[in-house]
Design a protein around this motif. Structure first.
Motif, PDB file in Angstrom:
ATOM      1  N   LEU A   1       7.523   4.601  -0.340  1.00 42.87           N
ATOM      2  CA  LEU A   1       7.261   3.364  -1.084  1.00 42.87           C
ATOM      3  C   LEU A   1       8.576   2.717  -1.536  1.00 42.87           C
ATOM      4  O   LEU A   1       8.762   1.508  -1.416  1.00 42.87           O
ATOM      5  N   ARG A   2       9.511   3.564  -2.028  1.00 46.92           N
ATOM      6  CA  ARG A   2      10.804   3.028  -2.486  1.00 46.92           C
ATOM      7  C   ARG A   2      11.518   2.301  -1.340  1.00 46.92           C
ATOM      8  O   ARG A   2      11.994   1.188  -1.495  1.00 46.92           O
ATOM      9  N   THR A   3      11.535   2.952  -0.170  1.00 43.58           N
ATOM     10  CA  THR A   3      12.216   2.325   0.979  1.00 43.58           C
ATOM     11  C   THR A   3      11.505   1.034   1.366  1.00 43.58           C
ATOM     12  O   THR A   3      12.143   0.010   1.619  1.00 43.58           O
TER      13      THR A   3
ATOM     14  N   GLN B   1      -3.262   6.210  -0.866  1.00 39.97           N
ATOM     15  CA  GLN B   1      -3.184   6.718  -2.244  1.00 39.97           C
ATOM     16  C   GLN B   1      -3.292   5.629  -3.288  1.00 39.97           C
ATOM     17  O   GLN B   1      -3.558   5.891  -4.455  1.00 39.97           O
ATOM     18  N   GLY B   2      -2.996   4.406  -2.888  1.00 40.47           N
ATOM     19  CA  GLY B   2      -3.087   3.344  -3.877  1.00 40.47           C
ATOM     20  C   GLY B   2      -2.240   2.158  -3.488  1.00 40.47           C
ATOM     21  O   GLY B   2      -1.750   2.067  -2.362  1.00 40.47           O
TER      22      GLY B   2
ATOM     23  N   LYS C   1      -1.404   1.410  -8.878  1.00 40.31           N
ATOM     24  CA  LYS C   1      -2.795   1.752  -9.122  1.00 40.31           C
ATOM     25  C   LYS C   1      -3.214   2.780  -8.090  1.00 40.31           C
ATOM     26  O   LYS C   1      -3.042   2.571  -6.884  1.00 40.31           O
ATOM     27  N   LEU C   2      -3.729   3.893  -8.569  1.00 35.88           N
ATOM     28  CA  LEU C   2      -4.091   4.956  -7.637  1.00 35.88           C
ATOM     29  C   LEU C   2      -5.524   4.803  -7.168  1.00 35.88           C
ATOM     30  O   LEU C   2      -6.405   4.408  -7.923  1.00 35.88           O
ATOM     31  N   PHE C   3      -5.708   5.129  -5.907  1.00 39.97           N
ATOM     32  CA  PHE C   3      -7.003   4.935  -5.268  1.00 39.97           C
ATOM     33  C   PHE C   3      -7.925   6.122  -5.495  1.00 39.97           C
ATOM     34  O   PHE C   3      -7.598   7.246  -5.143  1.00 39.97           O
TER      35      PHE C   3
ATOM     36  N   PRO D   1       0.815  -1.223   0.000  1.00 42.09           N
ATOM     37  CA  PRO D   1       0.000   0.000   0.000  1.00 42.09           C
ATOM     38  C   PRO D   1       0.851   1.277   0.000  1.00 42.09           C
ATOM     39  O   PRO D   1       1.943   1.292   0.582  1.00 42.09           O
ATOM     40  N   VAL D   2       0.335   2.297  -0.637  1.00 42.27           N
ATOM     41  CA  VAL D   2       0.936   3.624  -0.539  1.00 42.27           C
ATOM     42  C   VAL D   2       0.036   4.411   0.405  1.00 42.27           C
ATOM     43  O   VAL D   2      -1.078   4.790   0.055  1.00 42.27           O
ATOM     44  N   GLY D   3       0.512   4.581   1.635  1.00 43.07           N
ATOM     45  CA  GLY D   3      -0.291   5.261   2.642  1.00 43.07           C
ATOM     46  C   GLY D   3      -1.442   4.381   3.119  1.00 43.07           C
ATOM     47  O   GLY D   3      -1.581   3.224   2.704  1.00 43.07           O
TER      48      GLY D   3
END
Ligand code: G4P
Length: 526
Positions: free
Chosen positions: A225-227, A179-180, A190-192, A171-173
């Motif tokens: 996200l990268r980390t 966010q997605g 994929k963006l939410f 997940p992003v956030g």
């Protein structure tokens, strides 16, 4: 052009969704059916769960029984695959039903609520899947809400569910900042957008260091996200399908079922990797789905809700060959031939009579009392299916007849309800008294209500302080000696097997210490 027999088998994916109530099983099922085009609108699948506040309202149970016939099996076509979802009751009092349904699946999806993490019922159900080495995919749901940190959840899953995880998405956030999802499996971000149409705002992202990522989610989230992904790659193994199929690795996906987010990704990966119908074991031999002779077993029996029609629906999993309508098959336990004029298949909430079914399919057979759980049907071979054990009940009660004129009806009713697998019956070795064992109080209410409504019999349940029922393993002479010594605490199950009824964990321990040559099992198969 008609597909070949082997193609029909390979395109089938038969699975069950397991979760703690409220994690989102019904919502996820519904979204999967929407993708399969099996239903057109959300809300078409009624929840079969018995609401928490209605735990002893049996009218509610009766209503739910009607719904749960329709949702017992939900089949749909997707990308050339035939997906069969087997419904598993979430309510803990019906756990035994769920265990048995899991004998008829080839894989499972485990749904976990991101805020609640691994809950009790999930632990139990996953343990049953693990015992059977059922391949499992994990879906972490409700990412639109604040919840636990992703890494913390993965640790919890490994620790409590004893699954080796392999996150295929991340997940992003989360919650307000969700966010997605970055899908490692397909290398897509994929963006939410809540309630958006599918396939919108999806970016192929082969390279996470690209500035496209910063543009899409902002610098801070992009760096995070990268980390995270770097750490994931270091800590967790790459996806290995063989390991997944052996039940040794579980891919993990994140999403939000109610927003239909991350569900398509889950489904796409599922049909790619999930196993096609697997062999089944019998006491005699293993049965490959590719064998041309038909075989299948009953894993669930559903009574008719209309008491005037005593017929029941027996759900059979096809294990090998093709099942044909109006064909004579051999009922192994009854040693008799039977044929079925109205075998029923289930497409979403529609029922239809079918002519042919393939391995992996579930067919409902109208039955007037011939079947019980675990029964096998074949083309003539004596096959006894294994892997459909009884589990020790949690609650035990003596059954007392309260209407002496109706004792025949009571015995018949109890027998038939036990055949359906509503609960388990034990008969005491010393005095022949009957004990019913269940997973929860709700089942006693169901039994009492149904005995009266369907058989005209009335009974009382007398509480019995009992810890567990233990099936015994050992030399015949030792078991006989044990029964002689402990007659007061021994009962026979419906198959006539001796069972030690332990009054407490402490008593069980003492008895185990005194009889080191006997093994005590909490399941009837070991
Ligand atoms: P279950 O079958 O596992 O018991 O769960 P079910 O799908 O019924 O979902 C339980 C509750 O969780 C429902 O809310 C459902 O809408 C909600 N839910 C499911 N997926 C998500 C998600 O991704 N995000 C959020 N925020 N909620 C989700 P309810 O209020 O109990 O019922 P309803 O009135 O909304 O149907």
């Amino acid at each position: 052009m008609a597909l070949k027999f082997t193609e029909e088998i390979q395109r089938r994916k038969t699975f069950g969704i397991v979760s703690h109530p409220d994690a989102g099983k019904t919502t996820l099922t519904e979204k999967l059916l929407l993708f399969g085009g099996a239903i057109q609108i959300a809300g078409a699948v009624k929840s079969n769960k018995i609401k928490k506040h209605a735990t002893s309202d049996f009218m509610e149970i009766e209503k739910q029984r009607g719904i749960s016939v329709a949702t017992s099996v939900m089949a749909f076509e997707y990308r050339g695959y035939k997906v069969n979802i087997l419904d598993t009751p979430g309510h803990k009092d019906f756990a035994e039903d769920t265990y048995r349904t899991l004998t008829a699946v080839d894989s499972a999806i485990v749904v976990i609520d991101v805020a609640k993490g691994v809950e009790e019922q999930t632990e139990k159900l996953v343990e049953v899947c693990r015992m059977r080495r059922t391949p499992m995919i994990v879906f972490i749901n409700k990412l639109d809400r604040e919840g636990k940190d992703g890494f913390e959840l993965l640790d919890e899953i490994e620790l409590k569910l004893k699954l080796k995880v392999c996150p295929l998405s991340w997940p992003v956030g989360m919650g307000q900042d969700f966010q997605g999802v970055y899908n490692k499996y397909s290398e897509e971000l994929k963006l939410f957008r809540p309630h958006s149409k599918q396939d919108e705002d999806t970016y192929l992202l082969r390279d996470l260091s690209s500035s496209d990522l910063d543009d899409a989610v902002g610098e801070r989230a992009a760096d995070e996200l990268r980390t995270d992904v770097e750490m994931l790659t270091e800590v967790y193994p790459d996806f290995d399908r063989e390991k997944y199929l052996q039940g040794e690795q579980s891919p993990v996906f994140f999403g939000s079922a109610v927003n239909n987010f991350g569900v398509k990704e889950l489904l796409d990966c599922f049909v790619d990797i999930a196993p096609s119908p697997l062999p089944r074991i019998t006491e005699e031999r293993a049965i490959s789905p590719l064998e041309d002779k038909f075989s299948g077993f009953v894993f669930k029996i559903h009574a008719n809700m209309d008491p005037k029609h005593r017929d029941r629906l027996a759900f059979i999993r096809i294990c090998s060959g093709t099942f044909e309508r109006n064909t004579n098959y051999y009922h192994v336990r009854k040693d008799k031939k039977m044929k079925f004029s109205n075998p029923t298949a289930f497409m979403a909430s529609k029922k239809e009579v079918i002519d042919t079914a393939y391995p992996g399919d579930i067919v409902g057979l109208y039955d007037s009392g011939n079947f019980k759980i675990g029964d096998g049907l074949t083309e003539g071979e004596e096959l006894h299916f294994k892997g459909i054990p009884s589990f020790s009940p949690e609650l035990f009660r003596y059954v007392n007849n309260t209407d002496p004129m109706k004792s025949k009806q009571l015995n018949k009713g109890v027998d038939q309800l036990m055949d359906e697998g509503v609960a388990q019956l034990f008969t005491k070795e010393d005095n022949g008294r009957k004990i019913i064992g269940t997973v929860g109080q709700l089942q006693f209410d169901v039994i009492k209500y149904r005995l009266l409504a369907e058989y005209g019999a009335s009974c009382d349940f007398e509480p019995l302080a009992m810890h567990k029922a233990c099936w015994l393993e050992g030399e015949t002479a030792q078991i006989e000696e044990f029964i002689r010594l402990r007659k007061r605490n021994v009962a026979r199950d419906k198959e006539g097997r001796p069972v030690y009824m332990a009054e407490s964990a402490w008593m069980l321990k003492t008895v185990q210490d005194n009889h080191p040559d006997i093994k005590f099992h909490f399941t009837s198969e070991f």
